[in-house]
Design a protein around this motif. Structure first.
Motif, PDB file in Angstrom:
ATOM      1  N   ASN A 115       0.695  -1.310   0.005  1.00 28.96           N
ATOM      2  CA  ASN A 115      -0.071  -0.055   0.058  1.00 28.96           C
ATOM      3  C   ASN A 115       0.789   1.259   0.060  1.00 28.96           C
ATOM      4  OD1 ASN A 115      -2.022   2.143   1.133  1.00 28.96           O
ATOM      5  ND2 ASN A 115      -3.343   0.222   0.896  1.00 28.96           N
ATOM      6  N   GLY A 131      -0.507   4.579   0.490  1.00 27.84           N
ATOM      7  CA  GLY A 131      -1.028   5.685   1.315  1.00 27.84           C
ATOM      8  C   GLY A 131      -0.846   5.505   2.621  1.00 27.84           C
ATOM      9  N   ASN A 132       0.392   5.027   2.980  1.00 30.39           N
ATOM     10  CA  ASN A 132       0.565   4.811   4.559  1.00 30.39           C
ATOM     11  C   ASN A 132       1.077   6.077   5.029  1.00 30.39           C
ATOM     12  OD1 ASN A 132       0.451   1.998   5.174  1.00 30.39           O
ATOM     13  ND2 ASN A 132       1.580   1.820   3.155  1.00 30.39           N
ATOM     14  N   THR A 133       0.242   6.607   5.729  1.00 30.88           N
ATOM     15  CA  THR A 133       0.430   7.752   6.840  1.00 30.88           C
ATOM     16  C   THR A 133       0.001   7.744   8.151  1.00 30.88           C
ATOM     17  OG1 THR A 133      -1.151   9.512   6.310  1.00 30.88           O
ATOM     18  CG2 THR A 133       0.652   9.416   4.602  1.00 30.88           C
ATOM     19  N   ALA A 193      -4.079   8.203   7.449  1.00 35.08           N
ATOM     20  CA  ALA A 193      -4.874   7.546   6.333  1.00 35.08           C
ATOM     21  C   ALA A 193      -5.983   6.589   7.231  1.00 35.08           C
ATOM     22  CB  ALA A 193      -3.864   6.455   5.677  1.00 35.08           C
ATOM     23  N   SER A 194      -7.043   6.583   6.779  1.00 38.68           N
ATOM     24  CA  SER A 194      -8.412   6.177   7.235  1.00 38.68           C
ATOM     25  C   SER A 194      -8.352   4.575   6.235  1.00 38.68           C
ATOM     26  CB  SER A 194      -9.527   6.480   6.811  1.00 38.68           C
ATOM     27  OG  SER A 194      -9.854   6.675   5.467  1.00 38.68           O
ATOM     28  N   ASP A 195      -9.134   3.778   6.934  1.00 43.04           N
ATOM     29  CA  ASP A 195      -9.242   2.468   6.226  1.00 43.04           C
ATOM     30  C   ASP A 195      -9.508   2.669   4.661  1.00 43.04           C
ATOM     31  OD1 ASP A 195      -8.571   0.996   8.213  1.00 43.04           O
ATOM     32  OD2 ASP A 195     -10.549   0.181   8.922  1.00 43.04           O
ATOM     33  N   GLU A 196     -10.587   3.635   4.643  1.00 39.85           N
ATOM     34  CA  GLU A 196     -11.099   4.002   3.023  1.00 39.85           C
ATOM     35  C   GLU A 196      -9.947   4.523   2.352  1.00 39.85           C
ATOM     36  OE1 GLU A 196     -14.517   6.602   0.859  1.00 39.85           O
ATOM     37  OE2 GLU A 196     -13.939   6.810   3.062  1.00 39.85           O
ATOM     38  N   ASP A 197      -9.006   5.210   3.044  1.00 36.79           N
ATOM     39  CA  ASP A 197      -7.845   5.823   2.268  1.00 36.79           C
ATOM     40  C   ASP A 197      -7.051   4.522   1.704  1.00 36.79           C
ATOM     41  OD1 ASP A 197      -8.609   8.462   2.667  1.00 36.79           O
ATOM     42  OD2 ASP A 197      -7.483   8.561   4.333  1.00 36.79           O
ATOM     43  N   LEU A 198      -6.935   3.431   2.670  1.00 36.92           N
ATOM     44  CA  LEU A 198      -5.823   2.537   2.236  1.00 36.92           C
ATOM     45  C   LEU A 198      -6.631   1.660   1.049  1.00 36.92           C
ATOM     46  CD1 LEU A 198      -4.966   1.264   6.032  1.00 36.92           C
ATOM     47  CD2 LEU A 198      -3.516   2.575   4.278  1.00 36.92           C
ATOM     48  N   ASN A 237      -8.468   2.788  -1.126  1.00 35.59           N
ATOM     49  CA  ASN A 237      -8.339   3.379  -2.415  1.00 35.59           C
ATOM     50  C   ASN A 237      -6.973   3.748  -3.064  1.00 35.59           C
ATOM     51  OD1 ASN A 237     -11.178   3.344  -2.940  1.00 35.59           O
ATOM     52  ND2 ASN A 237     -11.307   5.047  -1.433  1.00 35.59           N
ATOM     53  N   ALA A 238      -6.031   3.375  -2.066  1.00 33.00           N
ATOM     54  CA  ALA A 238      -4.615   4.000  -2.440  1.00 33.00           C
ATOM     55  C   ALA A 238      -3.972   2.775  -3.483  1.00 33.00           C
ATOM     56  CB  ALA A 238      -3.784   3.689  -1.276  1.00 33.00           C
TER      57      ALA A 238
END
Length: 510
Positions: free
Chosen positions: A276, A278-280, A283-288, A290-291
């Motif tokens: 992934n 989108g790791n910061t 990041a929400s679960d949704e962000d992960l 969609n990354a």
């Protein structure tokens, strides 16, 4: 090299000439530093020893995070931020400890009155807010949480007895490293900069006794129950391999989305990431979900991350002045893995069930040196010698052989939760026979094998030259026992079901 958005700070090794400071995630840990009555004392070994005994070398604070095993989910983000504040308070206290050496030499009560007292007051207020966060959502906070407010100043001659994981390591690390780093490097360290054996990180290790020649490791001698391979010749014998590269995108940061969500620099050391992208910490679960992902199978958006391995050779990396990097004692050339093998395997006692999406698993303990071995895991070896695994030493490999880091994750799940307040209780290590604790069920075991091309360090006159080490909290002295590995499952349901079918049917799939 890479990107890192952390705020900058004067590097620890230059700000504190002969010391190292840090904190442990969860509001506790040992802050380690070297001190002398005078930076210009030249009167020989007797006075050096006397001053070492009289000076405060560490601040030992209770680990609040380990005490909070029952935090309602709605309170966890707020509690995590308060734990991070506890960490900052320890860092600030250490900075004052390091900046007031002369005042300490002239006033035996200075540390208690000017450093430990104010630190206790700040921690008390923060612990109160943690309690409020928990009670606000209907939870029950421990009645005696304020007992964790007080920290102790530990004299230099007692630093070998301060923590659960220090009996063998701290005596060796402090006696070998502190005597070598303090006695041998006092004048050069305090008066003339980093000299002697600090490898540029303020004498925060590793030391010669942290290394072993792989040929001196006995085959099959690793004695930790944690991290056993769950698979064997019986039960669910298949496997599923996901290929996600070796961080070719140079994604690095010092966040920790599992332990410190919403907290910048929550890890206090730099991570490698594959999978992934989108790791910061934010990041929400949704962000992960969609990354982007570096995995060849685009349906695997899981995040796989681990502390970077560095060669302490004086290289100024991109994070040399950053939090998580040089500002917190993590220095030198970042070594990316030549190979990152990520495999899910079965269970020797029977079938496995699907992992839930977004389950978080941490294996190993970044604070094992002070916390003890209860959660220690991962091991070091060399290619061609992988029947020899060692958890508490870095390995020196012969020419033509490469360093191997191995992590076998917990593979028993409580069947309900994707995380827990202490990030441990929802999963468990498999037993030697493949069985899980009562109430837990077997899930695919994640096995991560990282292979590095590392120049072999040398030991001369008891000093290690050009050592390598995992990033960590400086108070952990970069001990190998603190290595760890992190995972969030972001496979889509169809892929996870495929993983389970391959494993349970005995097939090897990719």
């Amino acid at each position: 090299m890479g990107r890192n958005t952390r705020k900058r700070r004067t590097p620890l090794a230059t700000k504190v000439i002969a010391g190292a400071a840090a904190l442990a995630i969860g509001g506790g840990g040992l802050v380690w530093a070297n001190f002398y009555a005078s930076a210009h004392e030249k009167n020989g070994g007797h006075n050096v020893t006397k001053s070492r005994q009289s000076q405060i070398a560490t601040i030992n604070c209770p680990d609040v995070g380990l005490e909070l095993s029952d935090v309602p989910e709605r309170a966890r983000e707020g509690v995590a931020k308060e734990l991070a504040l506890l960490d900052k308070q320890i860092t600030d206290a250490y900075t004052r400890l390091a900046d007031t050496r002369r005042a300490q030499a002239g006033d035996s009560n200075f540390v208690a009155n000017a450093i430990l007292g104010p630190l206790k007051s700040k921690r008390t207020a923060t612990l109160d807010r943690i309690s409020i966060n928990i009670k606000r959502v209907g939870g029950q906070a421990p009645d005696d949480l304020d007992r964790l407010a007080e920290c102790q100043g530990v004299p230099a001659d007692q630093t070998g007895n301060g923590g659960g994981g220090q009996d063998g390591g701290q005596d060796g690390g402090q006696d070998g490293g502190q005597d070598g780093g303090q006695d041998g490097g006092q004048d050069g360290g305090q008066d003339g900069g980093q000299d002697g054996g600090d490898n540029g990180n303020g004498a925060a290790g590793p030391f010669a006794e942290d290394f072993i020649n792989i040929k001196d490791v006995q085959p099959n001698s690793r004695d930790l129950q944690n991290g056993l391979a769950a698979n064997g010749d019986t039960g669910s014998t298949g496997s599923f391999t996901t290929r996600c590269g070796v961080n070719e995108n140079n994604l690095f940061n010092s966040d920790n989305i599992i332990v410190a969500p919403g907290v910048d620099n929550g890890a206090h050391h730099t991570h490698d990431y594959v999978g992934n992208q989108g790791n910061t910490a934010f990041a929400s679960d949704e962000d992960l979900a969609n990354a982007d992902t570096t995995c060849q199978n685009q349906n695997d958006k899981s995040t796989y991350y681990w502390p970077v391995l560095r060669l302490q050779d004086g290289t100024q990396e991109f994070d040399a002045n950053d939090l998580g990097g040089g500002a917190e004692g993590n220095v030198g050339k970042i070594l990316k893995a030549e190979q990152a093998e990520i495999k899910f395997v079965g269970n020797k006692a029977g079938d496995v069930v699907a992992m839930p999406k977004f389950i978080r698993i941490i294996t190993g303990d970044a604070k094992a040196f002070t916390n003890g071995l209860a959660n220690a895991n991962t091991s070091f070896s060399c290619t061609g010698f992988e029947d020899r695994q060692v958890t508490d030493k870095y390995v020196i490999c012969p020419e033509g052989s490469q360093v191997v880091r191995t992590s076998n994750f917990q593979s028993c799940w409580d069947g309900q939760n994707i995380d827990s307040a202490n990030h441990r209780d929802h999963v468990a290590f498999v037993r030697e026979d493949g069985s899980c604790p009562d109430g837990f069920q077997a899930i695919p075991q994640l096995q991560v094998r990282l292979v590095y091309d590392v120049p072999a360090p040398t030991i001369e006159n008891g000093q290690i030259k050009n050592p390598y080490a995992v990033d960590g909290f400086p108070e952990q002295l970069h001990k190998p026992i603190t290595d760890h590995n992190d995972f969030i499952n972001v496979m889509d349901d169809d892929l996870m079901n495929q993983v389970v079918q391959c494993i349970n049917s005995g097939r090897d799939c990719e």
